[in-house]
Design an enzyme around this catalytic site. Sequence first.
Site, PDB file in Angstrom:
ATOM      1  N   ASN A 197       0.832  -1.201   0.000  1.00 41.32           N
ATOM      2  CA  ASN A 197       0.000   0.000   0.000  1.00 41.32           C
ATOM      3  C   ASN A 197       0.867   1.252   0.000  1.00 41.32           C
ATOM      4  O   ASN A 197       1.835   1.349   0.761  1.00 41.32           O
ATOM      5  CB  ASN A 197      -0.910   0.016   1.239  1.00 41.32           C
ATOM      6  CG  ASN A 197      -1.723   1.291   1.338  1.00 41.32           C
ATOM      7  OD1 ASN A 197      -2.448   1.645   0.419  1.00 41.32           O
ATOM      8  ND2 ASN A 197      -1.587   2.001   2.450  1.00 41.32           N
ATOM      9  N   GLY A 247      -0.012   5.191   0.457  1.00 40.26           N
ATOM     10  CA  GLY A 247      -1.110   6.102   0.750  1.00 40.26           C
ATOM     11  C   GLY A 247      -0.622   7.404   1.358  1.00 40.26           C
ATOM     12  O   GLY A 247       0.522   7.512   1.816  1.00 40.26           O
ATOM     13  N   GLU A 299      -7.832  20.442   8.335  1.00 47.27           N
ATOM     14  CA  GLU A 299      -8.023  19.375   7.356  1.00 47.27           C
ATOM     15  C   GLU A 299      -8.587  19.867   6.021  1.00 47.27           C
ATOM     16  O   GLU A 299      -8.970  21.027   5.869  1.00 47.27           O
ATOM     17  CB  GLU A 299      -8.939  18.288   7.942  1.00 47.27           C
ATOM     18  CG  GLU A 299      -8.182  17.146   8.615  1.00 47.27           C
ATOM     19  CD  GLU A 299      -7.422  16.275   7.611  1.00 47.27           C
ATOM     20  OE1 GLU A 299      -7.516  16.528   6.393  1.00 47.27           O
ATOM     21  OE2 GLU A 299      -6.738  15.336   8.063  1.00 47.27           O
TER      22      GLU A 299
END
Length: 480
Positions: free
Chosen positions: A163, A165, A278
Amino acid sequence: MAKVYKDLREFLEVLEQEGQLIRVKEEVNPEPDIAAAGRAAANLGKNQPAVFFEKIKGYKYSVVTNVHGSWQNHALMLGLDKNTSTKDQFYELNRRWDKFPVPPNVVKREAAPCKENVIDKDINLFEILPLYRINEQDGGFYISKASVVTADPEYPDDFNKLNVGTYRIQVKDRDRVGIQALAMHDIAVQLEKAEAENKPLPIAITIGNNPLVTFMASTPVGYNQNEYEFVGALQDGVPMDIVKSDLYDHLYVPAGSEVVLEGHIIPRVRTVEGPFGEFPGSYSGARLQCEVKIDRITHRTNPIFENLYLGIPWTEIDYLMALNTSVPLYKQLKETMPEVVAVNAMYTHGIGVIISTKVRYGGYAKGVAFRLLSTPHGMPYSKIVIVVDEFVDPFNLEQVMWALTTRVHPGKDVSIIENCPGMPLDPSTNPPGMHTKMIIDATTPVPPEPNPRETQLLDPPDGTEEWEEKLKELLKNQNR
């Protein structure tokens, strides 16, 4: 064949040649200057450039931000003309997607620039990285643009389950960082398996990469689909170079990374991480998240630290998770619903989605929306789905608003679905991770739905296309 970049440095050279990179030569403070420049670049509104800082106070290397922060930079990343439209970039990505998989080249350690320098004693991240708060109320210093590599501990040698990410990373101590692994992320699946055996999860945090590596690290692909093999596909069939981790034989990192932090996630340990500004444009609160011990660092000579600013959209993060969210969703819908023409999931990582489709029969548009909401990304992320006719361009918000205002009957065409999964970083989720979703059918009804009045579309007058070309030429000559 499209231009292919070995690493971040080659891409920065092209950005500078194309007028898409600004060099700041005077010394700046890490805080607030780097983040402020990232926000300011996004505010320019068009042709937003990357910003390269040559001198950072208290740090001996350079920093770059806003590398992916405009559609012009996005087009150049794909090796296209910088003025290629967003819609054309979508279809070019869709074409290249079908070349997956393109296995990467595994190079020897001595051929990998990321191995030029090694730090394995007295590690101090505060000395090695130019750390700063990205937004004023962040709970600490954040690395916001790393490509994080982990493997499935149950099948460590299965390359398809490797993975890559992008996750937010808070530097907490000289050799410790916190990392956010949300339940819908692949890293969370791997961490759960490791912690079930009370074993550490090996990890490599790579900073400053080939722009397509960063792009794919932000892309929702299948658990058994390898991001490096997608990079080769998006490079139009040209494989990328990777190299084996120094500490773990089953981890591979981009050979051209500027900085690689190797270590392990400590099993069954959670410490406070956050708050952090965020991608929805607001702060997410402090949470208990896992912790990483950094055991080894390798880096290029004179490494370039790459980071991004997150703020109220649009900023760099929005370009970095726009079309690469749209194309996988389009592919998944197209498998069973070939009438789908395009998917625009560019808004807040697919929390809002616009789908253009031909309607086969009554209720079909709603079925398309439900299919999107059942995809691996759409289920936790997507909250508002708008479906428009095939003649409406989902990337043209003026056309979408026309469809909403002339095709939607609020009493019949708006569906509310309660108690659904939700993206916990979306500030409107309540409780975090649970949401109510909305489908808006903005398509023209077809049988057996009752036909609305007066929906025959107006065709442009004969000769319109010829006049468009004539007017363009006249305007061009007038402005000489």
